[in-house]
Design a protein around this motif. Structure first.
Motif, PDB file in Angstrom:
ATOM      1  N   LEU A  28      -5.536 -21.261 -41.742  1.00 20.30           N
ATOM      2  CA  LEU A  28      -5.653 -20.824 -43.133  1.00 20.30           C
ATOM      3  C   LEU A  28      -4.930 -19.500 -43.373  1.00 20.30           C
ATOM      4  N   THR A  29      -4.708 -18.717 -42.320  1.00 20.58           N
ATOM      5  CA  THR A  29      -3.887 -17.514 -42.456  1.00 20.58           C
ATOM      6  C   THR A  29      -2.423 -17.897 -42.632  1.00 20.58           C
ATOM      7  N   ALA A  30      -1.952 -18.852 -41.842  1.00 24.24           N
ATOM      8  CA  ALA A  30      -0.552 -19.270 -41.907  1.00 24.24           C
ATOM      9  C   ALA A  30      -0.259 -20.114 -43.142  1.00 24.24           C
ATOM     10  N   PHE A  31      -1.235 -20.923 -43.558  1.00 28.31           N
ATOM     11  CA  PHE A  31      -1.074 -21.807 -44.723  1.00 28.31           C
ATOM     12  C   PHE A  31      -2.187 -21.476 -45.724  1.00 28.31           C
ATOM     13  N   PRO A  32      -2.059 -20.379 -46.444  1.00 29.00           N
ATOM     14  CA  PRO A  32      -3.169 -19.907 -47.283  1.00 29.00           C
ATOM     15  C   PRO A  32      -3.534 -20.826 -48.443  1.00 29.00           C
ATOM     16  N   ASP A  33      -2.661 -21.782 -48.794  1.00 26.25           N
ATOM     17  CA  ASP A  33      -2.987 -22.704 -49.877  1.00 26.25           C
ATOM     18  C   ASP A  33      -3.197 -24.125 -49.359  1.00 26.25           C
ATOM     19  N   ALA A  34      -3.484 -24.266 -48.070  1.00 19.81           N
ATOM     20  CA  ALA A  34      -3.657 -25.593 -47.479  1.00 19.81           C
ATOM     21  C   ALA A  34      -4.848 -26.317 -48.091  1.00 19.81           C
ATOM     22  N   CYS A  35      -4.720 -27.640 -48.194  1.00 19.87           N
ATOM     23  CA  CYS A  35      -5.789 -28.521 -48.651  1.00 19.87           C
ATOM     24  C   CYS A  35      -6.289 -29.277 -47.422  1.00 19.87           C
ATOM     25  N   ILE A  36      -7.548 -29.086 -47.062  1.00 23.86           N
ATOM     26  CA  ILE A  36      -8.076 -29.575 -45.792  1.00 23.86           C
ATOM     27  C   ILE A  36      -8.952 -30.806 -46.001  1.00 23.86           C
ATOM     28  N   PRO A  52      -0.125 -16.462 -34.323  1.00 24.47           N
ATOM     29  CA  PRO A  52       1.315 -16.541 -34.023  1.00 24.47           C
ATOM     30  C   PRO A  52       1.794 -17.969 -33.785  1.00 24.47           C
ATOM     31  N   SER A  53       0.958 -18.802 -33.190  1.00 23.50           N
ATOM     32  CA  SER A  53       1.328 -20.190 -32.943  1.00 23.50           C
ATOM     33  C   SER A  53       1.490 -20.951 -34.255  1.00 23.50           C
ATOM     34  N   PHE A  54       0.556 -20.739 -35.180  1.00 22.59           N
ATOM     35  CA  PHE A  54       0.640 -21.414 -36.478  1.00 22.59           C
ATOM     36  C   PHE A  54       1.816 -20.895 -37.307  1.00 22.59           C
ATOM     37  N   LEU A  55       2.088 -19.616 -37.235  1.00 17.65           N
ATOM     38  CA  LEU A  55       3.221 -19.071 -37.987  1.00 17.65           C
ATOM     39  C   LEU A  55       4.533 -19.632 -37.459  1.00 17.65           C
ATOM     40  N   HIS A  80      -7.161 -28.371 -34.865  1.00 18.04           N
ATOM     41  CA  HIS A  80      -7.164 -27.389 -35.954  1.00 18.04           C
ATOM     42  C   HIS A  80      -8.583 -26.976 -36.329  1.00 18.04           C
ATOM     43  N   VAL A  81      -9.605 -27.765 -35.940  1.00 20.52           N
ATOM     44  CA  VAL A  81     -10.973 -27.310 -36.197  1.00 20.52           C
ATOM     45  C   VAL A  81     -11.241 -26.025 -35.419  1.00 20.52           C
ATOM     46  N   PHE A  82     -10.656 -25.931 -34.224  1.00 26.36           N
ATOM     47  CA  PHE A  82     -10.832 -24.735 -33.400  1.00 26.36           C
ATOM     48  C   PHE A  82      -9.999 -23.582 -33.943  1.00 26.36           C
ATOM     49  N   GLY A  83      -8.776 -23.869 -34.386  1.00 27.81           N
ATOM     50  CA  GLY A  83      -7.885 -22.826 -34.890  1.00 27.81           C
ATOM     51  C   GLY A  83      -7.888 -22.706 -36.394  1.00 27.81           C
ATOM     52  N   ILE A  84      -8.979 -23.093 -37.043  1.00 26.76           N
ATOM     53  CA  ILE A  84      -9.002 -23.178 -38.504  1.00 26.76           C
ATOM     54  C   ILE A  84      -8.706 -21.843 -39.179  1.00 26.76           C
ATOM     55  N   ASP A  85      -9.190 -20.740 -38.625  1.00 30.58           N
ATOM     56  CA  ASP A  85      -8.943 -19.441 -39.266  1.00 30.58           C
ATOM     57  C   ASP A  85      -7.464 -19.084 -39.209  1.00 30.58           C
ATOM     58  N   ALA A  86      -6.825 -19.341 -38.072  1.00 26.86           N
ATOM     59  CA  ALA A  86      -5.396 -19.081 -37.945  1.00 26.86           C
ATOM     60  C   ALA A  86      -4.601 -20.008 -38.853  1.00 26.86           C
TER      61      ALA A  86
END
Length: 385
Positions: free
Chosen positions: A235-243, A200-203, A227-233
């Motif tokens: 990638l859910t909010a930004f499904p096409d992110a380039c990391i 919810p925070s990332f969204l 974001h290393v800690f919240g990486i799964d969230a």
């Protein structure tokens, strides 16, 4: 003394008075805020300075909600904005995330979240109007005051008002964010946050970006160590992110973090904080972040580019070229010239103004053993940050 849990309304009233707005939007953040207030009651700030600091951290997050909601209400078309393939820099703290973020930001094809806007999210005004904006001038003044008060801290980590900054402060609007655990010693909140789903925070953050970048078609460039800690969230909010993930010997990065964060916490509390307690919290938190980010990279290796901290200054063009090639990002002649200008201004032999005490590797390395082995992080690397 009034209990923190009984200050819920007063803290909101303080944010209303500071901004002139009164709509906080949805109430989902109430849960995290109440957990935080209860946690502070269980472990009260030691003295007036620490209490004032905690009040400022909480009121600042609430003020950010108010300003953001006012912006959304005034610009309902923001919701139709698209955020596609954002380039996001992550990594343990003090591993070169800021340097890499600033290096990449010189490419004019990117837009970022400038520091003065992180506390006051609004549709980004044209740059030539910034100096006339009260929020920009206030940010400049706060940075100047901090530089006078704590030059050592600012030498270790300083972003100017008009430079790109990390995601942490706008994400604090959700009250589900490492911002609070980093700034306030509230173990019960920290434990709650570590168990929570940050999606919810990332969204919400994604919607904030749509507001700030309204009408700006450039690609987003973002950065945040946690974001290393919240990486799964993420990638859910930004499904096409380039990391892009930066790496450094954890004993060195945690030592540098202890110096920076410890100095900030000392300043906020107007007294020395318990360094052993702080080390235990930070080492365990970032070790879990390292584990989560490795698991995410194992699932989707094509989404990640890995960069060693020392290479950012030793070979900045090589680092940028590798990132651009991997994610198929075009590089203009103007961008290449700017990258080379950054490299000239930040030579590899430049001395860091940040000096800090090492931490015992034995207190850190066992928590990061898999991470150290994965990225061969015990090779000698330069001191500083």
């Amino acid at each position: 003394m009034t209990r923190w849990r009984d200050r819920f309304d007063a803290l909101h009233e303080g944010a209303i008075a500071a901004t002139g707005h009164d709509d906080f939007g949805d109430t989902a953040y109430h849960e995290g805020m109440r957990v935080l207030l209860n946690a502070i009651d269980a472990h009260p700030p030691a003295g007036p300075a620490a209490e004032a600091s905690a009040t400022g951290v909480i009121t600042g997050a609430l003020a950010g909600r108010l300003v953001t909601q006012a912006g959304w209400d005034a610009n309902p078309v923001y919701a139709a904005e698209r955020i596609e393939r954002p380039l996001i820099v992550i990594g343990l703290p003090r591993t070169g995330t800021t340097a890499l973020h600033q290096l990449l930001s010189v490419d004019p094809q990117f837009q970022g979240f400038e520091r003065w806007l992180t506390a006051n999210p609004m549709v980004r005004p044209p740059r030539d109007q910034w100096r006339a904006h009260p929020a920009y001038r206030a940010s400049v003044e706060r940075i100047a005051a901090m530089r006078r008060l704590a030059p050592e801290i600012m030498a270790a980590h300083s972003t100017e008002a008009g430079e790109v900054d990390e995601c942490l402060m706008p994400m604090a609007q959700s009250f589900l964010c490492n911002w609070f655990a980093s700034n306030i010693d509230a173990p019960a909140y920290d434990a709650w946050f570590r168990r929570a789903d940050e999606t919810p925070s990332f969204l919400r953050y994604k919607e904030v970006l749509k507001l700030v970048g309204l009408g700006d078609r450039r690609r987003w460039l973002l950065k945040n160590p946690s974001h290393v800690f919240g990486i799964d969230a993420l990638l859910t909010a930004f499904p096409d992110a380039c990391i892009v993930q930066t790496h450094r010997d954890p004993a060195a990065s945690i030592a540098s973090l202890m110096s920076l964060l410890g100095g900030i916490r000392d300043l906020m509390a107007d007294a020395p904080v318990d360094r052993d307690r702080l080390l235990a919290r930070e080492a365990s938190f970032w070790a879990e972040g390292a584990r989560r980010s490795m698991a995410a990279a194992d699932r989707e290796p094509g989404r990640f580019v890995h960069v060693r901290q020392e290479d950012i200054r030793r070979d900045p063009m090589g680092v940028v070229t590798r990132i651009y090639d991997h994610f198929d990002i075009p590089m203009s002649a103007e961008a290449e010239a700017r990258f080379r200008g950054w490299a000239a201004a930040n030579p590899p032999d430049a001395r860091s103004a940040h000096h800090y005490r090492p931490v015992e590797a034995a207190a850190v390395d066992p928590l990061f053993s898999d991470y150290i082995a994965r990225f061969d992080l015990k090779r000698p690397a330069p001191a500083g940050a």
